[in-house]
Design a protein around this motif. Sequence first.
Motif, PDB file in Angstrom:
ATOM      1  N   VAL A 229       0.846  -1.205   0.000  1.00  0.00           N
ATOM      2  CA  VAL A 229       0.000   0.000   0.000  1.00  0.00           C
ATOM      3  C   VAL A 229       0.873   1.244   0.000  1.00  0.00           C
ATOM      4  O   VAL A 229       0.659   2.193  -0.784  1.00  0.00           O
ATOM      5  CB  VAL A 229      -0.940  -0.013   1.214  1.00  0.00           C
ATOM      6  N   ASP A 230       1.874   1.235   0.858  1.00  0.00           N
ATOM      7  CA  ASP A 230       2.750   2.393   0.961  1.00  0.00           C
ATOM      8  C   ASP A 230       3.482   2.655  -0.352  1.00  0.00           C
ATOM      9  O   ASP A 230       3.583   3.803  -0.805  1.00  0.00           O
ATOM     10  CB  ASP A 230       3.733   2.170   2.108  1.00  0.00           C
ATOM     11  N   LEU A 231       4.002   1.580  -0.980  1.00  0.00           N
ATOM     12  CA  LEU A 231       4.722   1.740  -2.235  1.00  0.00           C
ATOM     13  C   LEU A 231       3.801   2.234  -3.341  1.00  0.00           C
ATOM     14  O   LEU A 231       4.182   3.092  -4.151  1.00  0.00           O
ATOM     15  CB  LEU A 231       5.370   0.415  -2.648  1.00  0.00           C
TER      16      LEU A 231
ATOM     17  N   CYS B 159       4.144   5.786  -5.313  1.00  0.00           N
ATOM     18  CA  CYS B 159       4.225   5.823  -6.778  1.00  0.00           C
ATOM     19  C   CYS B 159       3.109   6.709  -7.344  1.00  0.00           C
ATOM     20  O   CYS B 159       3.327   7.519  -8.252  1.00  0.00           O
ATOM     21  CB  CYS B 159       4.127   4.404  -7.324  1.00  0.00           C
ATOM     22  N   PHE B 160       1.900   6.564  -6.789  1.00  0.00           N
ATOM     23  CA  PHE B 160       0.732   7.322  -7.232  1.00  0.00           C
ATOM     24  C   PHE B 160       0.979   8.827  -7.083  1.00  0.00           C
ATOM     25  O   PHE B 160       0.573   9.642  -7.927  1.00  0.00           O
ATOM     26  CB  PHE B 160      -0.482   6.884  -6.417  1.00  0.00           C
ATOM     27  N   GLU B 161       1.663   9.192  -5.999  1.00  0.00           N
ATOM     28  CA  GLU B 161       1.888  10.614  -5.716  1.00  0.00           C
ATOM     29  C   GLU B 161       3.172  11.133  -6.358  1.00  0.00           C
ATOM     30  O   GLU B 161       3.584  12.273  -6.111  1.00  0.00           O
ATOM     31  CB  GLU B 161       1.941  10.821  -4.201  1.00  0.00           C
ATOM     32  N   GLY B 162       3.828  10.295  -7.181  1.00  0.00           N
ATOM     33  CA  GLY B 162       4.996  10.752  -7.915  1.00  0.00           C
ATOM     34  C   GLY B 162       6.285  10.717  -7.136  1.00  0.00           C
ATOM     35  O   GLY B 162       7.270  11.384  -7.523  1.00  0.00           O
ATOM     36  N   LEU B 163       6.341   9.907  -6.060  1.00  0.00           N
ATOM     37  CA  LEU B 163       7.535   9.844  -5.223  1.00  0.00           C
ATOM     38  C   LEU B 163       8.495   8.730  -5.648  1.00  0.00           C
ATOM     39  O   LEU B 163       9.510   8.488  -4.988  1.00  0.00           O
ATOM     40  CB  LEU B 163       7.132   9.662  -3.754  1.00  0.00           C
ATOM     41  N   GLY B 164       8.180   8.037  -6.708  1.00  0.00           N
ATOM     42  CA  GLY B 164       9.032   6.952  -7.185  1.00  0.00           C
ATOM     43  C   GLY B 164       8.319   5.614  -7.149  1.00  0.00           C
ATOM     44  O   GLY B 164       7.565   5.335  -6.213  1.00  0.00           O
ATOM     45  N   CYS B 165       8.533   4.811  -8.181  1.00  0.00           N
ATOM     46  CA  CYS B 165       7.876   3.505  -8.312  1.00  0.00           C
ATOM     47  C   CYS B 165       8.912   2.390  -8.312  1.00  0.00           C
ATOM     48  O   CYS B 165      10.050   2.585  -8.771  1.00  0.00           O
ATOM     49  CB  CYS B 165       7.073   3.447  -9.614  1.00  0.00           C
TER      50      CYS B 165
ATOM     51  N   ALA C 146       1.867   3.609 -11.566  1.00  0.00           N
ATOM     52  CA  ALA C 146       0.624   3.852 -10.835  1.00  0.00           C
ATOM     53  C   ALA C 146      -0.613   3.754 -11.708  1.00  0.00           C
ATOM     54  O   ALA C 146      -1.739   3.875 -11.193  1.00  0.00           O
ATOM     55  CB  ALA C 146       0.680   5.212 -10.155  1.00  0.00           C
ATOM     56  N   ASP C 147      -0.462   3.543 -13.024  1.00  0.00           N
ATOM     57  CA  ASP C 147      -1.632   3.368 -13.892  1.00  0.00           C
ATOM     58  C   ASP C 147      -2.143   1.945 -13.716  1.00  0.00           C
ATOM     59  O   ASP C 147      -1.965   1.084 -14.570  1.00  0.00           O
ATOM     60  CB  ASP C 147      -1.237   3.655 -15.338  1.00  0.00           C
ATOM     61  N   PHE C 148      -2.806   1.716 -12.582  1.00  0.00           N
ATOM     62  CA  PHE C 148      -3.150   0.356 -12.180  1.00  0.00           C
ATOM     63  C   PHE C 148      -4.168  -0.284 -13.114  1.00  0.00           C
ATOM     64  O   PHE C 148      -4.135  -1.496 -13.333  1.00  0.00           O
ATOM     65  CB  PHE C 148      -3.679   0.382 -10.739  1.00  0.00           C
ATOM     66  N   ASN C 149      -5.104   0.494 -13.644  1.00  0.00           N
ATOM     67  CA  ASN C 149      -6.127  -0.079 -14.529  1.00  0.00           C
ATOM     68  C   ASN C 149      -5.736  -0.031 -15.998  1.00  0.00           C
ATOM     69  O   ASN C 149      -6.489  -0.466 -16.862  1.00  0.00           O
ATOM     70  CB  ASN C 149      -7.488   0.600 -14.313  1.00  0.00           C
ATOM     71  N   GLY C 150      -4.538   0.531 -16.281  1.00  0.00           N
ATOM     72  CA  GLY C 150      -4.007   0.482 -17.626  1.00  0.00           C
ATOM     73  C   GLY C 150      -4.745   1.308 -18.644  1.00  0.00           C
ATOM     74  O   GLY C 150      -4.690   1.001 -19.848  1.00  0.00           O
ATOM     75  N   ASP C 151      -5.410   2.383 -18.199  1.00  0.00           N
ATOM     76  CA  ASP C 151      -6.154   3.196 -19.167  1.00  0.00           C
ATOM     77  C   ASP C 151      -5.351   4.373 -19.691  1.00  0.00           C
ATOM     78  O   ASP C 151      -5.870   5.213 -20.438  1.00  0.00           O
ATOM     79  CB  ASP C 151      -7.464   3.692 -18.548  1.00  0.00           C
ATOM     80  N   GLY C 152      -4.100   4.466 -19.295  1.00  0.00           N
ATOM     81  CA  GLY C 152      -3.247   5.529 -19.778  1.00  0.00           C
ATOM     82  C   GLY C 152      -3.255   6.771 -18.928  1.00  0.00           C
ATOM     83  O   GLY C 152      -2.542   7.738 -19.245  1.00  0.00           O
TER      84      GLY C 152
END
Length: 553
Positions: free
Chosen positions: A511-513, A517-523, A529-535
């Motif tokens: 969850v933390d990772l 990633c979602f907030e732009g802090l690194g993946c 972070a495009d979890f559903n793959g819609d671009g």
Amino acid sequence: MSMVPIAVWTAAAVCGAAGVQPGAVPGAERLDEPRLVDGMLVFPQDAAIPRFMTEAERRFVAQNPIVAARSGGAPTGPVQCPGEYEPMQAILLSWNGQASWLTIVTQMANRITRFGDAEAWIVVRDQATENSARTQLTNGNVDMTKVRFFQRRLDSIWIRDYGPRYIFEGDCRAIVDHTYNRPRPNDNALPAWLGPRVGHAVYTLPLIHGGGNFHLSSLGQGYATRLINNENPGKTEGEIIDLWHAFQNLDTRLFEPFPTTVDLTQHIDMWVQVFGDRRVMVSDWPLSPGSTQDLICDAAAEAFAGEGYTVHRVPAVTSGGTHYTYTNVVLCNDLVLIPSYTAGAASPYNAQALSAWSAALPGKTIFQVNCQALVTAAGVMHCIAMHVPAPRGGANPTAYVQSLNEPAVLERGSVFGLRWITDDDLGVGEVDLLLSTDGGATYPRVIASGIPDSGAFDWAVPDEYLPRCRVKVVVRDADGNAGHDANDADFSVGVCAADFDRDGFLDLFDVDLFFGCFEGLGCPEGADADFNGDGFVDFFDADAFLDAFDRGC
């Protein structure tokens, strides 16, 4: 009668075989050769085919070059090639040739079974030949409880040159099979035929070769002469060495061969014997100081010493076209068989050779065997024997899983081909395949039970997410002894996208990772972070991640 592409067997060939006359020395006997009949080689039955290539065979090869067999690939597991001084289960012999040769085979079998703590595996042509061999071996006081017969037609007695070269893959014996450097098809086919009958995997080494032109130590060192270059003109020396490393895990050093005027085979086993870790016997030439062969042996002795070997020397003599060697010996556990000769030029050195070997191997049981009848055919006992190492499991079978030894992801609901090899002193009876879903801590799931030891199984992979799997092969022999092996790395069935750190667990670290990633802090590498793959990266991705996390993928 056996019809094969290169060799034709006929009873008439025995009487009509041409002869190869050996050197005019005491004890020399007429040697036979196959005949060319309508473009085919006719091999006489029970004939004295020499170790070297006969003129008839040379004419045949000039029109029909020997081609190395195509390889199906090298072993994929950890490989160790055992030296001849390692524990042995058996010595493989060919019951072939004239009566005086079979007398030598009988004496060897007596020593091997009575003093060598090993079995004699003997290849005979058919049941009638086996019956005859049984009688002669029994009369020779061979321990017949330690003799195993294999019925298969062979072309010659020189089983060192065409027989199976053993390796260990994992803890299982396997065979490396080269293409024999003689146009003797029944000989050449022996390793591929024998492997399945003793339960050993066979790997085809794409080299033309004679097995006597090779010695090795258990520390991963191999030795041969540059005859191997001439036999494989389409390969560089480096490519040849790389093939031996790929198939046998040996770093091989090449020496110059003897002139054919000294030794028709040019094989290293005629002047070298590795008999321990960094211990070697090399020929010396008291009657030919400064000769080409003497210089080659001296240079080799210096090279071995430079590699940290303790080097022992033993005399060698050439007379009347015959190379009298005292390095062409058979090691079998605590037994050493060394040749002796009756020819006038060589016989004075019999005692010196015995003394050299006794000093090199104190505590071993050493027998001299009169090999005068054989040596004129360009080889002695090492040339007619092949070593079969003892199984590493002893009475317990062993296994090696060849599949999934690196991290992998299997598709849910797919079919995956599991592969393994096994080994046992008696032979594996049946196999169980088990699945672990906790990284090998336990194996509660049965993939298959009591199946034949075929070495392959098409597994119907579960249609569920399993993040930390391993497969175990359990083998049992007829006596109920068991052994097992598991693959070396965790693999997963399917992919859980919510396992964001790919550690096989769903926890708050994922969850933390994800939200970092979602907030732009690194993946993490390979994730975004495009979890559903819609671009787009938006609320829908966060919602999809949390849904997958809650469902456990």
